[in-house]
Write a protein that holds these residues in place. Sequence first.
Motif, PDB file in Angstrom:
ATOM      1  N   MET A   1       0.562  -0.802   0.091  1.00 23.87           N
ATOM      2  CA  MET A   1       0.094   0.158   0.110  1.00 23.87           C
ATOM      3  C   MET A   1       0.789   1.534  -0.098  1.00 23.87           C
ATOM      4  N   ARG A   2       0.589   1.597  -1.195  1.00 24.55           N
ATOM      5  CA  ARG A   2       1.034   3.559  -1.330  1.00 24.55           C
ATOM      6  C   ARG A   2       0.946   4.803  -0.216  1.00 24.55           C
ATOM      7  N   THR A   3       0.082   4.924   0.781  1.00 24.01           N
ATOM      8  CA  THR A   3      -0.749   5.316   1.725  1.00 24.01           C
ATOM      9  C   THR A   3      -0.629   4.835   2.860  1.00 24.01           C
ATOM     10  N   ARG A   4      -0.324   5.952   3.731  1.00 24.63           N
ATOM     11  CA  ARG A   4      -0.100   6.101   5.276  1.00 24.63           C
ATOM     12  C   ARG A   4      -1.887   6.597   5.550  1.00 24.63           C
ATOM     13  N   LEU A   5      -2.186   5.897   6.579  1.00 24.71           N
ATOM     14  CA  LEU A   5      -3.442   5.403   7.127  1.00 24.71           C
ATOM     15  C   LEU A   5      -2.782   7.050   8.255  1.00 24.71           C
ATOM     16  N   LEU A   6      -3.455   7.938   8.185  1.00 25.64           N
ATOM     17  CA  LEU A   6      -3.814   8.629   9.384  1.00 25.64           C
ATOM     18  C   LEU A   6      -4.417   8.241  10.339  1.00 25.64           C
ATOM     19  N   TYR A   7      -5.162   7.668  10.039  1.00 20.75           N
ATOM     20  CA  TYR A   7      -6.454   7.534  10.956  1.00 20.75           C
ATOM     21  C   TYR A   7      -6.431   7.082  12.313  1.00 20.75           C
ATOM     22  N   GLN A   8      -5.140   5.803  11.896  1.00 21.62           N
ATOM     23  CA  GLN A   8      -4.531   4.758  13.217  1.00 21.62           C
ATOM     24  C   GLN A   8      -4.013   5.662  14.180  1.00 21.62           C
TER      25      GLN A   8
ATOM     26  N   GLU B   1      -3.908  17.099   4.288  1.00 24.82           N
ATOM     27  CA  GLU B   1      -2.804  17.819   3.014  1.00 24.82           C
ATOM     28  C   GLU B   1      -2.048  16.718   2.820  1.00 24.82           C
ATOM     29  N   ALA B   2      -2.482  15.744   1.322  1.00 28.71           N
ATOM     30  CA  ALA B   2      -1.412  15.073   0.830  1.00 28.71           C
ATOM     31  C   ALA B   2      -0.777  15.126  -0.982  1.00 28.71           C
ATOM     32  N   SER B   3       0.185  14.415  -0.769  1.00 31.12           N
ATOM     33  CA  SER B   3       0.273  14.624  -2.695  1.00 31.12           C
ATOM     34  C   SER B   3      -0.136  13.002  -3.521  1.00 31.12           C
ATOM     35  N   VAL B   4      -0.915  13.342  -4.746  1.00 30.85           N
ATOM     36  CA  VAL B   4      -1.429  12.727  -5.721  1.00 30.85           C
ATOM     37  C   VAL B   4      -0.239  11.852  -5.861  1.00 30.85           C
ATOM     38  N   VAL B   5      -0.822  10.404  -6.062  1.00 29.02           N
ATOM     39  CA  VAL B   5       0.302   9.584  -6.346  1.00 29.02           C
ATOM     40  C   VAL B   5      -0.017   8.570  -7.553  1.00 29.02           C
TER      41      VAL B   5
ATOM     42  N   ILE C   1      -6.806   6.855 -10.656  1.00 29.70           N
ATOM     43  CA  ILE C   1      -6.764   5.457 -12.155  1.00 29.70           C
ATOM     44  C   ILE C   1      -8.341   6.222 -12.473  1.00 29.70           C
ATOM     45  N   ASP C   2      -9.122   6.543 -13.572  1.00 30.52           N
ATOM     46  CA  ASP C   2     -10.885   7.204 -14.063  1.00 30.52           C
ATOM     47  C   ASP C   2     -10.421   8.090 -12.780  1.00 30.52           C
ATOM     48  N   ASN C   3     -11.594   7.334 -11.706  1.00 28.74           N
ATOM     49  CA  ASN C   3     -12.389   8.773 -10.775  1.00 28.74           C
ATOM     50  C   ASN C   3     -11.873   7.699  -9.457  1.00 28.74           C
ATOM     51  N   LYS C   4     -10.562   7.317  -9.377  1.00 28.63           N
ATOM     52  CA  LYS C   4     -10.103   6.791  -8.316  1.00 28.63           C
ATOM     53  C   LYS C   4      -8.389   7.920  -8.014  1.00 28.63           C
ATOM     54  N   VAL C   5      -8.821   8.172  -6.821  1.00 36.21           N
ATOM     55  CA  VAL C   5      -7.258   9.420  -6.270  1.00 36.21           C
ATOM     56  C   VAL C   5      -6.462   8.290  -5.619  1.00 36.21           C
ATOM     57  N   ILE C   6      -5.523   7.800  -5.345  1.00 36.01           N
ATOM     58  CA  ILE C   6      -4.373   7.144  -4.719  1.00 36.01           C
ATOM     59  C   ILE C   6      -3.479   8.474  -3.659  1.00 36.01           C
ATOM     60  N   LEU C   7      -3.781   8.821  -2.441  1.00 38.27           N
ATOM     61  CA  LEU C   7      -3.299   9.345  -2.260  1.00 38.27           C
ATOM     62  C   LEU C   7      -1.934   9.021  -1.221  1.00 38.27           C
ATOM     63  N   ASP C   8      -0.547  10.058  -1.349  1.00 38.82           N
ATOM     64  CA  ASP C   8       0.291   9.647   0.114  1.00 38.82           C
ATOM     65  C   ASP C   8      -0.075   9.420   1.697  1.00 38.82           C
ATOM     66  N   LYS C   9      -0.805   9.897   1.249  1.00 38.82           N
ATOM     67  CA  LYS C   9      -1.391   9.775   3.399  1.00 38.82           C
ATOM     68  C   LYS C   9      -3.449  10.329   3.115  1.00 38.82           C
ATOM     69  N   THR C  10      -3.622   9.732   4.139  1.00 37.71           N
ATOM     70  CA  THR C  10      -5.056   9.992   4.507  1.00 37.71           C
ATOM     71  C   THR C  10      -5.797   9.613   5.629  1.00 37.71           C
TER      72      THR C  10
ATOM     73  N   VAL D   1      -1.386  13.701 -10.419  1.00 37.51           N
ATOM     74  CA  VAL D   1      -0.606  12.469  -9.771  1.00 37.51           C
ATOM     75  C   VAL D   1       0.489  14.225  -9.747  1.00 37.51           C
ATOM     76  N   ASN D   2       1.346  13.779  -8.590  1.00 39.56           N
ATOM     77  CA  ASN D   2       1.603  15.111  -7.898  1.00 39.56           C
ATOM     78  C   ASN D   2       1.177  15.678  -7.740  1.00 39.56           C
ATOM     79  N   ASP D   3       0.086  16.765  -7.872  1.00 41.04           N
ATOM     80  CA  ASP D   3      -1.366  17.864  -7.207  1.00 41.04           C
ATOM     81  C   ASP D   3      -0.829  17.831  -5.893  1.00 41.04           C
ATOM     82  N   ILE D   4      -0.905  18.586  -4.849  1.00 40.17           N
ATOM     83  CA  ILE D   4      -0.723  18.684  -3.720  1.00 40.17           C
ATOM     84  C   ILE D   4      -2.870  19.069  -2.969  1.00 40.17           C
ATOM     85  N   VAL D   5      -3.518  17.859  -2.591  1.00 38.79           N
ATOM     86  CA  VAL D   5      -4.758  18.227  -2.287  1.00 38.79           C
ATOM     87  C   VAL D   5      -5.046  18.296  -1.099  1.00 38.79           C
ATOM     88  N   ARG D   6      -6.324  18.855  -0.763  1.00 38.73           N
ATOM     89  CA  ARG D   6      -6.662  18.980   0.849  1.00 38.73           C
ATOM     90  C   ARG D   6      -7.917  18.333   1.712  1.00 38.73           C
TER      91      ARG D   6
END
Length: 237
Positions: free
Chosen positions: A1-8, A17-21, A24-33, A79-84
């Motif tokens: 998994m490429r995402t750090r699970l902040l809720y844990q 805030e996170a970076s888009v890694v 895929i179509d309407n699915k966005v994977i972040l470096d943390k969430t 990819v590489n966008d910074i999102v909130r």
Amino acid sequence: MRTRLLYQEDSYIREFEASVVDVIDNKVILDKTAFHDGEGGVEADTGYLEATGARYRVRAGREGGEVVHIVEGGHNIKVNDIVRGVLDWEPRYRKMRLHTAAHILSAVLYKRHNALITGGEITPEYARDDFSIEGDMSQVRRAFEEAIAEVNEIVARGIEVKVYWLPREEALKIPGITKLAERTPPNLPVLRIVEIPGVDVQADGGPHVKNTQEIGQVKIVKIENRGRNKKRIYYTV
């Protein structure tokens, strides 16, 4: 998994805030969430992703071992966008309260009747659990009512909920580390442990409250017979 699970790490994070890694179509994977993905029977979180001057409605999910943020409608996230990320906090917090209540209930029924969980679901409105408990429905109802009364007594004590990690082999030596009849903890070298001291210790990856008093009063909604060794209780807070 490429995402750090902040809720844990902190279940109370509402915005991040996170970076888009990957996209895929309407699915966005972040470096943390901080969005919980719906694993473990807890309904997935919803909220918003803010990016490139726009705000997109999303719900979380798990696909191919990755946490995905499923965007409603079109989007321009790259990819590489910074999102909130912004969670819908009220429904998330109710799920946290019900999730911790579910751990207490499973511990009480395990202690009283050696009952294991055979199914379950947690939504913002209610939780339901199926237990491997025997007896006619009058006996089952009495068992559930007595268990909920004990749950509320435990809740009122204001016990601090502990979250920590243990090596898998060490964790599996703890009696009752899982209360699930047909499921073992994930095959990970280190397991996240949620402990309510003096009440329950379970391997668990989802968000919880910090103190049992936050749960409030637990109330039975209804009880059903779903077959032999499968009695269902719906409850809310």
